[in-house]
Design an enzyme around this catalytic site. Structure first.
Site, PDB file in Angstrom:
ATOM      1  N   GLU A  62       0.842  -1.193   0.000  1.00 24.01           N
ATOM      2  CA  GLU A  62       0.000   0.000   0.000  1.00 24.01           C
ATOM      3  C   GLU A  62       0.883   1.251   0.000  1.00 24.01           C
ATOM      4  O   GLU A  62       1.935   1.294   0.637  1.00 24.01           O
ATOM      5  CB  GLU A  62      -0.887  -0.024   1.242  1.00 24.01           C
ATOM      6  CG  GLU A  62      -1.706   1.233   1.444  1.00 24.01           C
ATOM      7  CD  GLU A  62      -2.374   1.244   2.798  1.00 24.01           C
ATOM      8  OE1 GLU A  62      -2.039   0.345   3.604  1.00 24.01           O
ATOM      9  OE2 GLU A  62      -3.198   2.135   3.051  1.00 24.01           O
ATOM     10  N   ASP A  70      11.594  -2.804  15.248  1.00 24.37           N
ATOM     11  CA  ASP A  70      12.227  -1.628  14.614  1.00 24.37           C
ATOM     12  C   ASP A  70      11.244  -0.469  14.584  1.00 24.37           C
ATOM     13  O   ASP A  70      11.052   0.191  13.544  1.00 24.37           O
ATOM     14  CB  ASP A  70      12.685  -1.962  13.204  1.00 24.37           C
ATOM     15  CG  ASP A  70      13.727  -0.971  12.689  1.00 24.37           C
ATOM     16  OD1 ASP A  70      13.992  -0.958  11.479  1.00 24.37           O
ATOM     17  OD2 ASP A  70      14.266  -0.185  13.510  1.00 24.37           O
TER      18      ASP A  70
END
Length: 1235
Positions: free
Chosen positions: A106, A151
């Site tokens: 996306e 992360d």
């Protein structure tokens, strides 16, 4: 997928179903690179099927560690396939093309770090809460499915067009929890992740810690410890306390939320589900916070793009001023796609914004797990470089082996090696660029050596010769084998010689590299010292500027206060005047009113109404007169006020201008002092650098001489061995020829005269070869002569190769010596003989058994042409060679470098011989304007009359001083100005001498009589002796012999017994006058060398005490004083400002000294003004008498104008790199602008 499978293989069905089979280049169009990282590149694209905008992340799995890269791609695809949440990035598919995975996701507008980058300020608390809430929802979804992101940071929190917050970049994520791998970005890592290798596993709470660090990043624009090294940051995170918000304007809820996220112990840290119920994220906020933030960011980006476009358009129009104006819109449309910045929100159209980013590629630090690719690439590069170096080292030998092969054919493929830069960034610049599949390069089969092939052929010949008949004798075969062995020995000897030369060359290169490292270290140390001094100067300049600014502000405030007081004073006086006028008008009005009433009472017949009207008119007239008088007073007061204010402002402005001039003068003096100190430091550094280079040159020359000596010894030993072998062969050949001669020829040769030696092909025959000679007939003499002539003709080629001592060589030997050794040639026009008969007399060598001196040996080996080049080099570098011979260095020829290393030496060397010298060597520069012409004062011829008068006056006064010592001060005062001027006395010198004499006399009197209580009579005697010594020394220095002659004559007349002492003093003075300059120069140079070896602080202190003179410095460094390029003596400028109020005697002396300096400056300025007002004829007369002297132009280095400096820089840049000036500009330091 099995571990041993090939990367990119889709044989496993579980792996094959992860990827689509379609061609991604046909499905997606309009690819534009929008981000870059260690993983690869991120592209903006449009799906041609539904025109949907998507983000494509290209990841390559080729090269080294391709299996690990392939496994990472599979893990990320599987992770993305499992995600089904509005706060995580949506997965669209993955395609494979040419060893590259196209991961389609996306498309998002950008990341939270882009917001910080665009606005250049932290986010608001409401915005941070909205972003944190969305990220927490995504983390809660991941943690509920036992997944860990690992992360989390602002660069991986993405924003979509509808205003949703999404988590992205799952390349470091873990599908299973708990985990124990060391993965993440250092500054956002949790302590348990850092300590996971030692202390065990961790769970999803590590994302909570990273979210807390992200909150601090959004609130302060950078994470904690960001200014620290990554490894140091990891150590601090694991060992120190948790970070916190620095600013105090944040709410308590936000602080509590960050503190909860950053709990050091994982058990005390809340989970993402618990944090979703925190008051910080549940507080009421507008529902359009994210949308407003995105819209505001779009507007800011649009403004930045428009500004950048206008700048680019301006630059384009400046470069092409005549370009058509109709192409401007097209250029705008074409320029906008190139103005995108990776990691920022970009607008392409004015109506709505097209996103520029999908995945976090703009974070300031890459993840730890992404560092493996760069390290692998670096290791691959290092291995390739090592292989290339090995191939280069083995290259010459393999080429020689290939040249020696006979009857065999080898096929070698010369394939070029494609080098990849560290990281895979350059692989994704063009999405349509095909990628090559690297395969292991198979090395070609090693060709068999010449020795093995020749030995195999010999063995085959020996095996076959027993089965086949042959006409070749065994002696011929054995002789051929022996000759081949000799050739092999010679070839091995030459190979050893080449190896020795290569080894010597490598040794020299290693020494030069080590010395170059020492020079670079020395240069770096000197540069740091210079930068430290400049930093100190900058600090002093800043302090001075702040002090000047404070003084200016203080004076401005004082001036404003004084102006207000002055205005109030004038206004007060004017107010009093107005009040007095009004009071006087009131009194006058009352008196006039009473008078009018009395006048009306005197005339009773007037009607009452008329009386009232008349009285009213009189009052109005009186009031009108008073009003006009008041208005006139106010007008005069206003004019007076304005005039006084203008005069006062003018006065204050002049005072401020004078203050600014004083401050500017102080600033310029400070800068001049700093420049002089910097010049002195550079001179000292130049001396240290010169000594270091001299020591290194000595080391290089010693090493070169030693290697040359070893090389010459090897060459000499090989040559002696060869000559001995050839002599033995020639003796055997000659003995065989003698044995074959008839007896009659031997008898004829024995009957030759004693004075005529028997000659042969090589000159005088040895005595041992004619022991059996007998007389021969005259008929056979011609045959012998023909034989000798034939032998001489055969010896001609060898003389051209080895000289007159050798004999004929076989053709194979000539080929070996001519081709392989590379120092001989069969052309007599190119090279002389290497060995001459008289220099290489073998009998003399054997008798004396000693090696000649190295210098003569080198010259004999080099030959005539090389000796001529040696002489030319000596002429060009005569001074250097003389100095080297004095130091005991042995000069030898430069070793011929290995062919592979010639270009490197030429690049590393300095400017070639014959390069013209530049202004850095002391030569004049064309960029420096010429000195101004001398003033009109120097154009008039000086009259000789004042010189004779002054010398006669001094002689007469000296005679008078001998009889009356009271005239000694007058003689000293007259002698000082005459010595100060070159052609006679000067007004300025006379004033200076008077001032010096008076100040010295007063100061000495105060010190001796007041402090030391010296009697006045003794002080007077001491002053007379000092004045007499000063008179004699000054007259001796300027060569005024009339002064000592007058004094001596007077003393001889008064005391005749002083004749002998005076004669002895005259003889001693003559010797001192002859030897004095040389002794003074030697002592001065020794003193300066001692000072230059002191520390900078001590050197600066001695400069302040005038212990270093500019004349001595310029004598020690003469290049700095050429053509007027010289600097003043680096003496620190006296401290400015008001002296401290103290009662110390030194402070009182300082005040007196400052007062004297002030009067001296005023007197000099008054004299300058008076001289400027004189007519030209008066100036000419005073100049001819020596009372006036023209101002000399300053010899302080002049700064060139900016235009000339730019012209010089542009001219130097336009030079091609191959020219001499271009090469010199690459090796020499850039010249300062004033040179």
């Amino acid at each position: 997928m099995p571990a041993g499978g090939r990367a990119g293989s889709l044989k496993d069905p579980d792996v094959a179903e992860l990827f689509f089979k379609d061609d991604p280049e046909k499905l997606f169009s309009d690819l534009r690179e929008i981000g870059h990282g260690s993983f690869g590149a991120v592209y903006f694209a449009r799906d041609v099927r539904n025109s949907e905008v998507v983000a494509i992340k290209k990841m390559s799995y080729s090269g080294k560690q391709s299996n690990e890269k392939w496994q990472d791609i599979i893990k990320e695809v599987r992770f993305l396939q499992k995600l089904r949440h509005p706060n995580t990035i949506q997965y669209r598919g993955c395609y494979l093309r040419e060893h590259t995975a196209w991961l389609v996701m996306e498309y998002c507008l950008g990341s939270a770090s882009d917001l910080l980058e665009v606005h250049k300020k932290p986010l608001q608390e409401v915005e941070i809460a909205a972003v944190t809430h969305g990220a927490l929802q995504g983390l809660a979804y991941l943690h509920s499915h036992n997944m860990i992101h690992r992360d989390v940071k602002a660069g991986n929190i993405l924003l979509s067009e509808p205003g949703l917050v999404k988590l992205g970049d799952f390349g470091s994520a873990s599908i299973m929890a708990p985990a124990n791998s060391f993965v993440g970005t250092p500054y956002w890592m949790a302590p348990e992740v850092i300590l996971a290798m030692d202390e065990g596993q961790y769970d999803g709470k590590v994302d909570v810690w990273s979210l807390g660090i992200t909150c601090i990043e959004l609130a302060e624009r950078k994470p904690p410890l960001f200014n620290m090294n990554a490894m140091s940051a990891l150590y601090h995170i694991a060992q120190n306390e948790s970070p916190a918000l620095q600013s105090g304007h944040w709410s308590e809820y936000f602080r509590n939320f960050v503190d909860s996220c950053l709990q050091k112990i994982p058990q005390d840290r809340p989970t993402s589900e618990v944090l979703l119920k925190h008051r910080f994220v549940l507080r009421e906020r507008p529902p359009t916070v994210i949308m407003d933030l995105i819209q505001r960011t779009k507007d800011a980006v649009r403004e930045l793009d428009n500004l950048q476009y206008r700048k680019m358009k301006k630059i384009l129009f400046q470069e092409a001023p005549n370009g058509p104006g109709a192409e401007a819109p097209e250029e705008e449309e074409e320029a906008e796609p190139y103005m995108h910045r990776a990691g920022t929100l970009t607008s392409l159209e004015s109506s709505h914004s097209v996103p520029s980013m999908s995945i976090s590629a703009s974070s300031q630090s890459s993840s730890v797990n992404s560092l493996a690719d760069a390290s692998d690439n670096e290791e691959e590069e290092e291995e390739e470089e090592e292989e290339e170096e090995e191939e280069e080292e083995e290259g010459p030998e393999s080429r020689e082996m290939a040249m020696m092969q006979e009857g065999e054919h080898t096929v070698t493929s010369h394939s070029s090696i494609i080098h990849r830069l560290p990281g895979s960034d350059n692989l994704y610049d063009d999405p349509y660029q095909p990628e090559m599949t690297p395969g292991p390069l198979q090395p070609p089969a090693a060709p068999p050596t010449s020795t093995s092939s020749s030995s195999a052929r010999r063995r085959a010949y020996c095996r076959n010769r027993d089965h086949f008949a042959t006409i070749r004798t065994a002696s011929l075969v054995s002789r051929q084998i022996q000759e081949h062995e000799q050739d092999s020995a010679l070839r091995e000897q030459l190979s050893g010689y080449k190896r020795m030369r290569r080894q010597h060359q490598k040794q020299l290169l290693a020494l030069e590299s080590r010395l170059r490292g020492e020079r670079e270290e020395h240069s770096g140390r000197l540069q740091r010292e210079l930068e430290a001094q400049r930093a100190g100067f900058g600090t002093e300049a800043e302090k001075l500027a702040r002090r000047h600014q404070a003084i200016g502000e203080k004076e401005a405030r004082a001036a404003q206060a004084e102006e207000r007081k002055f205005q109030q004073h004038i206004l007060g006086q004017q107010k009093k005047e107005l009040a007095a006028l009004l009071e006087a008008q009131k009194r006058t009005y009352k008196l006039r009113k009473e008078q009018l009433k009395e006048e009306l009472q005197e005339n009773p017949s007037t009607p009452k109404r008329e009386k009232a009207e008349w009285l009213l008119r009189q009052k109005e007239q009186l009031q009108q007169c008073q009003a006009e008088e008041e208005a006139g007073l106010l007008r005069r007061q206003r004019q007076y006020f304005e005039l006084q204010c203008r005069q006062y402002k003018r006065k204050m402005l002049l005072a401020r201008h004078s203050l600014d001039q004083d401050l500017l003068r102080e600033d310029l003096n400070k800068k001049q002092t700093q420049k002089d100190l910097e010049c002195a430091l550079l001179l000292r550094q130049h001396e240290a650098t010169r000594e270091l280079e001299l020591r290194q040159l000595q080391a290089v020359q010693r090493t070169r001489a030693e290697l040359t000596r070893l090389q010459h010894q090897t060459e000499l030993g090989n040559q002696l061995e060869y000559n001995k072998r050839r002599e033995q062969e020639l003796r055997q050949k000659h003995a065989a020829q003698v044995r074959q001669q008839p007896k009659s020829l031997k008898v004829r040769a024995g009957q030759l005269p004693m004075g005529l030696p028997a000659t042969g092909a090589l000159g005088p025959l040895s005595t041992g070869t004619l022991s059996e000679e007998q007389p021969c007939s005259s008929g056979q003499e011609a045959i012998l002569g023909q034989r000798m002539l034939g032998e001489e003709e055969e010896a001609v080629p060898e003389r051209m190769i080895l000289g007159k001592e050798g004999t004929t060589l076989e053709p194979e030997e000539q080929r070996i010596l001519g081709e392989e050794m590379g120092t001989f040639s069969s052309s007599p026009q190119k090279h002389r003989s290497l060995v001459n008969e008289e220099d290489w007399d073998i009998s003399k060598e054997m008798k004396e058994s000693r090696v000649p001196s190295l210098a003569s040996q080198e010259r004999n080996i080099i030959g005539q042409e090389e000796a001529g080049a040696w002489n030319l080099w000596e002429k060009e570098h005569g001074n250097l060679v003389d100095m080297e011979f004095k130091l005991g260095w042995v000069q030898g020829p430069v070793l011929t470098p290995v062919p592979e290393e010639e270009e490197e030496e030429e690049e590393e060397g300095g400017a070639p011989i014959g390069t013209p010298r530049d202004p850095g060597d002391g030569c004049p520069s064309p960029d420096i304007p010429p000195e101004p012409p001398p003033s009109h004062l120097r154009q008039y011829p000086a009259s000789q009359l004042p010189g004779f008068l002054s010398h006669g006056l001094l002689t007469g006064l000296s005679f008078a001083v001998g009889s009356s010592s009271g005239l000694l001060p007058l003689l000293l005062l007259l002698l000082l100005p005459l010595l100060a001027a070159q052609g006679g006395g000067g007004l300025q010198a006379a004033l200076l001498a008077l001032e010096v004499g008076l100040v010295g006399l007063g100061a000495s009197y105060l010190f001796l009589c007041t402090a030391l209580h010296l009697p006045p009579s003794l002080f007077l005697l001491l002053a007379q002796g000092t004045a007499l010594g000063a008179v004699l020394s000054l007259s001796w220095r300027r060569g005024l012999m009339g002064v000592p002659l007058g004094l001596g004559a007077a003393w001889l007349l008064a005391w005749p017994s002083l004749a002998l002492p005076l004669a002895a003093m005259a003889a001693g003075g003559k010797w001192v006058r002859q030897q004095g300059p040389q002794m003074r120069r030697g002592i001065s140079r020794l003193w300066l060398r001692v000072l230059l070896r002191l520390s900078p602080m001590v050197f600066r202190a001695l400069q302040g005490c005038a212990a270093v003179g500019d004349r001595g410095l310029f004598a020690l460094y003469p290049k700095t004083n050429k053509n007027g390029f010289r600097s003043r003596l680096p003496v620190p400028w006296p401290r400015q400002g008001n002296p401290r109020t103290t009662q110390h005697p030194l402070a009182l002396l300082a005040r007196v000294w400052a007062l004297c300096k002030g009067w001296n400056w005023r007197l000099a300025r008054a004299s300058h003004r008076l001289a400027s007002c004189l007519p030209p004829w008066a100036v000419h007369i005073l100049a001819s008498w020596g009372l006036l002297k023209g101002e000399r132009p300053s010899r302080i280095p002049r700064l060139l104008p900016r235009s000339q400096r730019r012209l010089g820089l542009s001219a130097s840049r336009q030079l091609p790199p191959g020219t001499v000036a271009g090469r010199r500009s690459q090796t020499r330091r850039a010249l300062p602008p004033w040179r």
